[in-house]
Design a protein around this motif. Structure first.
Motif, mmCIF file in Angstrom:
data_model
loop_
_atom_site.group_PDB
_atom_site.id
_atom_site.type_symbol
_atom_site.label_atom_id
_atom_site.label_comp_id
_atom_site.label_asym_id
_atom_site.label_seq_id
_atom_site.Cartn_x
_atom_site.Cartn_y
_atom_site.Cartn_z
ATOM 1 N N SER A 177 0.816 -1.386 -0.080
ATOM 2 C CA SER A 177 -0.063 0.063 0.026
ATOM 3 C C SER A 177 0.887 1.311 -0.089
ATOM 4 N N ARG A 178 2.012 1.142 0.775
ATOM 5 C CA ARG A 178 2.913 2.524 0.600
ATOM 6 C C ARG A 178 3.509 2.496 -0.803
ATOM 7 N N ALA A 179 3.965 1.388 -1.359
ATOM 8 C CA ALA A 179 4.526 1.474 -2.772
ATOM 9 C C ALA A 179 3.057 1.946 -3.723
ATOM 10 N N ALA A 180 1.918 1.762 -3.531
ATOM 11 C CA ALA A 180 0.951 2.261 -4.413
ATOM 12 C C ALA A 180 0.933 3.647 -4.415
ATOM 13 N N THR A 181 1.011 4.241 -2.802
ATOM 14 C CA THR A 181 1.031 5.465 -2.623
ATOM 15 C C THR A 181 2.161 6.321 -3.538
ATOM 16 N N ALA A 182 3.326 5.550 -3.346
ATOM 17 C CA ALA A 182 4.631 6.089 -3.944
ATOM 18 C C ALA A 182 4.151 6.314 -5.618
ATOM 19 N N VAL A 183 3.612 5.197 -6.038
ATOM 20 C CA VAL A 183 3.505 5.352 -7.608
ATOM 21 C C VAL A 183 2.506 6.371 -7.885
ATOM 22 N N GLN A 184 1.655 6.455 -7.109
ATOM 23 C CA GLN A 184 0.599 7.601 -7.540
ATOM 24 C C GLN A 184 1.249 9.076 -7.344
ATOM 25 N N LEU A 185 2.059 9.317 -6.368
ATOM 26 C CA LEU A 185 2.759 10.600 -6.234
ATOM 27 C C LEU A 185 3.677 10.733 -7.405
ATOM 28 N N ALA A 186 4.329 9.751 -7.846
ATOM 29 C CA ALA A 186 5.567 9.827 -8.680
ATOM 30 C C ALA A 186 4.836 9.931 -10.167
ATOM 31 N N HIS A 187 3.832 9.023 -10.427
ATOM 32 C CA HIS A 187 3.178 8.874 -11.903
ATOM 33 C C HIS A 187 1.712 9.059 -12.189
ATOM 34 N N GLY A 188 1.221 9.531 -11.208
ATOM 35 C CA GLY A 188 -0.218 9.799 -11.413
ATOM 36 C C GLY A 188 -1.437 9.020 -11.083
ATOM 37 N N GLN A 189 -2.575 8.948 -11.105
ATOM 38 C CA GLN A 189 -3.919 8.389 -10.633
ATOM 39 C C GLN A 189 -3.946 6.924 -11.447
ATOM 40 N N GLU A 190 -3.561 7.209 -12.813
ATOM 41 C CA GLU A 190 -3.982 6.100 -13.635
ATOM 42 C C GLU A 190 -2.783 4.796 -13.527
ATOM 43 N N ALA A 248 8.564 -5.299 -6.095
ATOM 44 C CA ALA A 248 9.681 -5.157 -6.794
ATOM 45 C C ALA A 248 9.163 -5.766 -8.238
ATOM 46 N N LYS A 249 8.616 -7.144 -8.088
ATOM 47 C CA LYS A 249 8.275 -7.536 -9.516
ATOM 48 C C LYS A 249 7.243 -6.755 -10.303
ATOM 49 N N ALA A 250 6.182 -6.117 -9.633
ATOM 50 C CA ALA A 250 5.184 -5.232 -10.032
ATOM 51 C C ALA A 250 5.898 -4.346 -10.763
ATOM 52 N N LEU A 251 6.900 -3.412 -10.113
ATOM 53 C CA LEU A 251 7.510 -2.279 -10.305
ATOM 54 C C LEU A 251 8.256 -2.529 -11.696
ATOM 55 N N ARG A 252 9.111 -3.600 -11.557
ATOM 56 C CA ARG A 252 9.951 -3.975 -12.929
ATOM 57 C C ARG A 252 8.982 -4.264 -14.051
ATOM 58 N N GLU A 253 7.896 -5.000 -13.996
ATOM 59 C CA GLU A 253 6.923 -5.135 -14.906
ATOM 60 C C GLU A 253 6.408 -3.892 -15.624
ATOM 61 N N LEU A 254 6.187 -2.942 -14.785
ATOM 62 C CA LEU A 254 5.518 -1.934 -15.239
ATOM 63 C C LEU A 254 6.650 -0.661 -15.881
ATOM 64 N N GLY A 255 7.902 -1.187 -15.707
ATOM 65 C CA GLY A 255 9.162 -0.237 -16.073
ATOM 66 C C GLY A 255 9.090 0.970 -15.095
ATOM 67 N N ASP A 283 10.428 2.809 -11.663
ATOM 68 C CA ASP A 283 11.822 2.936 -10.715
ATOM 69 C C ASP A 283 11.827 2.169 -9.539
ATOM 70 N N GLU A 284 12.566 1.066 -9.375
ATOM 71 C CA GLU A 284 12.543 0.310 -8.131
ATOM 72 C C GLU A 284 12.995 1.045 -6.859
ATOM 73 N N ALA A 285 13.305 2.355 -6.929
ATOM 74 C CA ALA A 285 13.657 3.252 -5.907
ATOM 75 C C ALA A 285 12.180 3.250 -5.255
ATOM 76 N N LEU A 286 11.200 3.297 -5.903
ATOM 77 C CA LEU A 286 9.941 3.270 -5.146
ATOM 78 C C LEU A 286 9.608 2.274 -3.902
ATOM 79 N N LEU A 287 10.196 1.207 -4.223
ATOM 80 C CA LEU A 287 10.259 0.216 -3.358
ATOM 81 C C LEU A 287 10.911 0.617 -1.864
ATOM 82 N N GLU A 288 11.888 1.384 -2.054
ATOM 83 C CA GLU A 288 12.618 1.737 -1.065
ATOM 84 C C GLU A 288 12.062 2.686 0.022
ATOM 85 N N GLN A 289 11.352 3.586 -1.184
ATOM 86 C CA GLN A 289 10.170 4.625 -0.228
ATOM 87 C C GLN A 289 9.322 3.760 0.580
ATOM 88 N N ALA A 290 8.803 2.677 -0.112
ATOM 89 C CA ALA A 290 7.721 2.014 0.773
ATOM 90 C C ALA A 290 8.151 1.266 1.924
#
Length: 200
Positions: A65-78, A104-111, A113-120
């Motif tokens: 859930s923290r990673a999903a938040t990081a994705v939203q902040l970095a890349h937007g709602q979609e 990590a696998k999900a982030l890689r699949e979508l291309g 930045d795996e740094a989002l995992l470290e944020q999470a």
């Protein structure tokens, strides 16, 4: 004009996963626009569990859930919806309960930045995650879990389903949900569950 659906999820919840796959089916048979919002079972139950800052098992459960938040902040709602599909597939369909690895696998699949995992793995985005969580909870009250789904501005915990309706069956359940949401004095239908979620 597309029907707006707001969907709050924690990637760990198997019931939210089934309901989310139903909504994905609905996208094919009804004119809907889904907004994916993060909530956190960790936040919901934090008075019952150790802090993720102090407990390795709890930290692991907060990561998606923290990673999903990081994705939203970095890349937007979609991108949140795409990430949820990727990480949910890994956790539920592939039965990967190493939540950091699944993320990590999900982030890689979508291309992404795996740094989002470290944020999470930290609380750096918890303020935004908690705000999203509280927005959903404020619509339904504290005595709920995930998913929270809002139709035409009226939100419910659920629908809680254990199988994924396909095609027009998905549309029929959606139509019924919208009908119930349109009745301002409707609050709850419930029966005991007799099976766990099935993801196929």
């Amino acid at each position: 004009m597309a029907e707006r659906v707001d969907f709050w999820f924690d990637p760990l919840c198997p019931f939210a996963w089934v309901t989310s796959r139903w909504i994905r089916e609905v996208e094919h048979v009804r004119d809907v626009e889904v907004t994916w919002n993060v909530m956190s079972l960790g936040v919901l139950n934090e008075d019952k569990n150790p802090s993720p800052a102090e407990d390795e098992e709890q930290l692991a459960r907060w990561i998606p859930s923290r990673a999903a938040t990081a994705v939203q902040l970095a890349h937007g709602q979609e991108e949140v919806g795409r990430f949820y599909t990727a990480v949910g597939t890994e956790i539920h369909d592939n039965d990967n309960k190493d939540f950091a690895e699944a993320t990590a696998k999900a982030l890689r699949e979508l291309g992404l930045d795996e740094a989002l995992l470290e944020q999470a793995k930290t609380d750096v985005n918890d303020e935004q995650m908690r705000a999203s969580h509280e927005k959903g909870i404020s619509l339904v009250g504290q005595d709920v879990g995930t998913p929270i789904v809002a139709f035409q501005g009226t939100a419910f915990f659920g629908p809680v389903i254990t199988r994924i309706p396909r095609g027009e069956e998905a549309g029929t359940l959606f139509d019924a949900s919208v009908t119930l949401a349109g009745f301002p004095w409707f609050f709850e239908l419930k029966r005991s569950r007799t099976e766990r979620p099935v993801f196929d």
